[in-house]
Motif scaffolding. Structure first.
Motif, mmCIF file in Angstrom:
data_model
loop_
_atom_site.group_PDB
_atom_site.id
_atom_site.type_symbol
_atom_site.label_atom_id
_atom_site.label_comp_id
_atom_site.label_asym_id
_atom_site.label_seq_id
_atom_site.Cartn_x
_atom_site.Cartn_y
_atom_site.Cartn_z
ATOM 1 N N TYR A 1 0.851 -1.122 -0.111
ATOM 2 C CA TYR A 1 -0.142 -0.040 0.141
ATOM 3 C C TYR A 1 0.809 1.384 -0.125
ATOM 4 O O TYR A 1 1.948 1.147 0.578
ATOM 5 N N LEU A 2 0.362 2.309 -0.495
ATOM 6 C CA LEU A 2 0.722 3.614 -0.494
ATOM 7 C C LEU A 2 0.179 4.187 0.882
ATOM 8 O O LEU A 2 -1.010 4.576 0.783
ATOM 9 N N VAL A 3 0.878 4.590 1.821
ATOM 10 C CA VAL A 3 0.299 5.149 3.186
ATOM 11 C C VAL A 3 0.887 6.401 3.400
ATOM 12 O O VAL A 3 1.970 6.626 3.334
ATOM 13 N N THR A 4 -0.107 7.408 3.827
ATOM 14 C CA THR A 4 0.586 8.686 3.866
ATOM 15 C C THR A 4 -0.123 8.980 5.633
ATOM 16 O O THR A 4 -1.270 8.669 5.644
ATOM 17 N N LEU A 5 0.677 9.727 6.164
ATOM 18 C CA LEU A 5 0.123 10.290 7.235
ATOM 19 C C LEU A 5 0.391 11.952 7.373
ATOM 20 O O LEU A 5 1.332 12.088 7.358
ATOM 21 N N ASN A 6 -0.762 12.394 7.549
ATOM 22 C CA ASN A 6 -0.934 13.878 7.487
ATOM 23 C C ASN A 6 -0.240 14.370 6.089
ATOM 24 O O ASN A 6 0.505 15.434 5.942
ATOM 25 N N GLY A 7 -0.485 13.761 5.026
ATOM 26 C CA GLY A 7 -0.125 14.102 3.585
ATOM 27 C C GLY A 7 1.414 13.637 3.343
ATOM 28 O O GLY A 7 1.989 14.033 2.256
ATOM 29 N N VAL A 8 2.229 12.958 4.289
ATOM 30 C CA VAL A 8 3.614 12.682 4.098
ATOM 31 C C VAL A 8 3.562 11.067 3.987
ATOM 32 O O VAL A 8 3.060 10.355 4.752
ATOM 33 N N SER A 9 4.343 10.635 2.822
ATOM 34 C CA SER A 9 4.494 9.256 2.548
ATOM 35 C C SER A 9 5.021 8.712 3.775
ATOM 36 O O SER A 9 6.094 9.070 4.357
ATOM 37 N N LEU A 10 4.514 7.421 4.298
ATOM 38 C CA LEU A 10 5.253 6.607 5.357
ATOM 39 C C LEU A 10 5.713 5.361 5.109
ATOM 40 O O LEU A 10 4.982 4.288 4.233
ATOM 41 N N PRO A 11 7.029 5.212 4.855
ATOM 42 C CA PRO A 11 7.787 4.017 4.607
ATOM 43 C C PRO A 11 7.019 2.718 5.448
ATOM 44 O O PRO A 11 6.848 2.937 6.507
ATOM 45 N N ARG A 12 7.017 1.800 4.702
ATOM 46 C CA ARG A 12 6.534 0.259 5.462
ATOM 47 C C ARG A 12 7.360 -0.004 6.768
ATOM 48 O O ARG A 12 6.601 -0.483 7.482
ATOM 49 N N GLY B 1 -6.364 13.604 15.774
ATOM 50 C CA GLY B 1 -6.636 14.632 14.565
ATOM 51 C C GLY B 1 -5.760 14.275 13.447
ATOM 52 O O GLY B 1 -5.842 14.663 12.263
ATOM 53 N N ASP B 2 -4.791 13.111 13.445
ATOM 54 C CA ASP B 2 -4.072 12.775 12.254
ATOM 55 C C ASP B 2 -4.960 12.213 11.118
ATOM 56 O O ASP B 2 -6.151 11.683 11.307
ATOM 57 N N ASP B 3 -4.375 12.334 10.188
ATOM 58 C CA ASP B 3 -5.034 12.023 8.626
ATOM 59 C C ASP B 3 -4.239 10.852 8.197
ATOM 60 O O ASP B 3 -2.976 11.121 7.608
ATOM 61 N N LEU B 4 -4.750 9.811 8.044
ATOM 62 C CA LEU B 4 -4.172 8.548 7.752
ATOM 63 C C LEU B 4 -4.787 8.167 6.246
ATOM 64 O O LEU B 4 -6.041 8.082 6.377
ATOM 65 N N ALA B 5 -4.198 7.807 5.263
ATOM 66 C CA ALA B 5 -4.705 7.434 4.067
ATOM 67 C C ALA B 5 -3.937 6.057 3.575
ATOM 68 O O ALA B 5 -2.630 6.085 3.799
ATOM 69 N N VAL B 6 -4.705 5.146 3.148
ATOM 70 C CA VAL B 6 -4.222 4.057 2.550
ATOM 71 C C VAL B 6 -4.773 3.770 1.381
ATOM 72 O O VAL B 6 -5.990 3.449 1.114
ATOM 73 N N LEU B 7 -3.841 3.519 0.357
ATOM 74 C CA LEU B 7 -4.177 3.778 -1.187
ATOM 75 C C LEU B 7 -3.622 2.329 -1.752
ATOM 76 O O LEU B 7 -2.400 1.926 -1.143
ATOM 77 N N PRO B 8 -3.931 1.939 -2.810
ATOM 78 C CA PRO B 8 -3.542 0.862 -3.341
ATOM 79 C C PRO B 8 -2.171 1.336 -4.089
ATOM 80 O O PRO B 8 -2.010 2.466 -4.226
ATOM 81 N N PRO B 9 -1.318 0.406 -4.529
ATOM 82 C CA PRO B 9 0.001 0.969 -5.089
ATOM 83 C C PRO B 9 -0.372 1.551 -6.406
ATOM 84 O O PRO B 9 -1.362 1.195 -7.120
ATOM 85 N N LEU B 10 0.534 2.379 -6.902
ATOM 86 C CA LEU B 10 0.176 3.539 -8.059
ATOM 87 C C LEU B 10 0.742 2.223 -9.009
ATOM 88 O O LEU B 10 1.735 1.539 -9.111
ATOM 89 N N ARG B 11 0.048 2.262 -10.200
ATOM 90 C CA ARG B 11 0.502 1.780 -11.389
ATOM 91 C C ARG B 11 0.522 2.599 -12.494
ATOM 92 O O ARG B 11 -0.444 3.388 -12.824
ATOM 93 N N GLY B 12 1.392 2.382 -13.410
ATOM 94 C CA GLY B 12 1.588 3.129 -14.296
ATOM 95 C C GLY B 12 1.920 2.062 -15.850
ATOM 96 O O GLY B 12 2.276 1.046 -15.738
ATOM 97 N N GLY B 13 2.111 2.803 -16.898
ATOM 98 C CA GLY B 13 2.236 1.876 -18.113
ATOM 99 C C GLY B 13 2.548 2.731 -19.379
ATOM 100 O O GLY B 13 2.845 3.638 -19.364
#
Length: 83
Positions: A49-60, A71-83
């Motif tokens: 996952y791509l995980v951010t805490l308060n808008g900053v990427s958080l390494p695994r 008040g923290d803002d945690l985002a858990v997103l699927p990995p980014l894919r490109g092509g």
């Protein structure tokens, strides 16, 4: 403590039933880490996952040791894919 968790539609199944769309307000115990919250909600922790805490990427490697705060803002997103 209250935190906000955001995700995308593909991961929305891990949000609590009272979530509003792709966002939920969660009660987390004092001292809870990012990994604690993810595990409690059923996110498989071995996924890239791509995980951010308060808008900053958080390494695994930091997810199990980074404590959350009120008040923290945690985002858990699927990995980014490109092509």
């Amino acid at each position: 403590m209250k935190i906000t968790l955001r995700t995308t539609s593909t991961l929305a199944r891990f949000l609590p039933a009272d979530a509003e769309g792709e966002r939920a307000s969660l009660d987390a115990p004092d001292g809870a880490t990012v990994a604690d919250v993810m595990a409690r909600l059923g996110f498989p922790l071995d996924q890239p996952y791509l995980v951010t805490l308060n808008g900053v990427s958080l390494p695994r490697a930091e997810r199990a040791t980074r404590p959350l705060a009120e008040g923290d803002d945690l985002a858990v997103l699927p990995p980014l894919r490109g092509g």
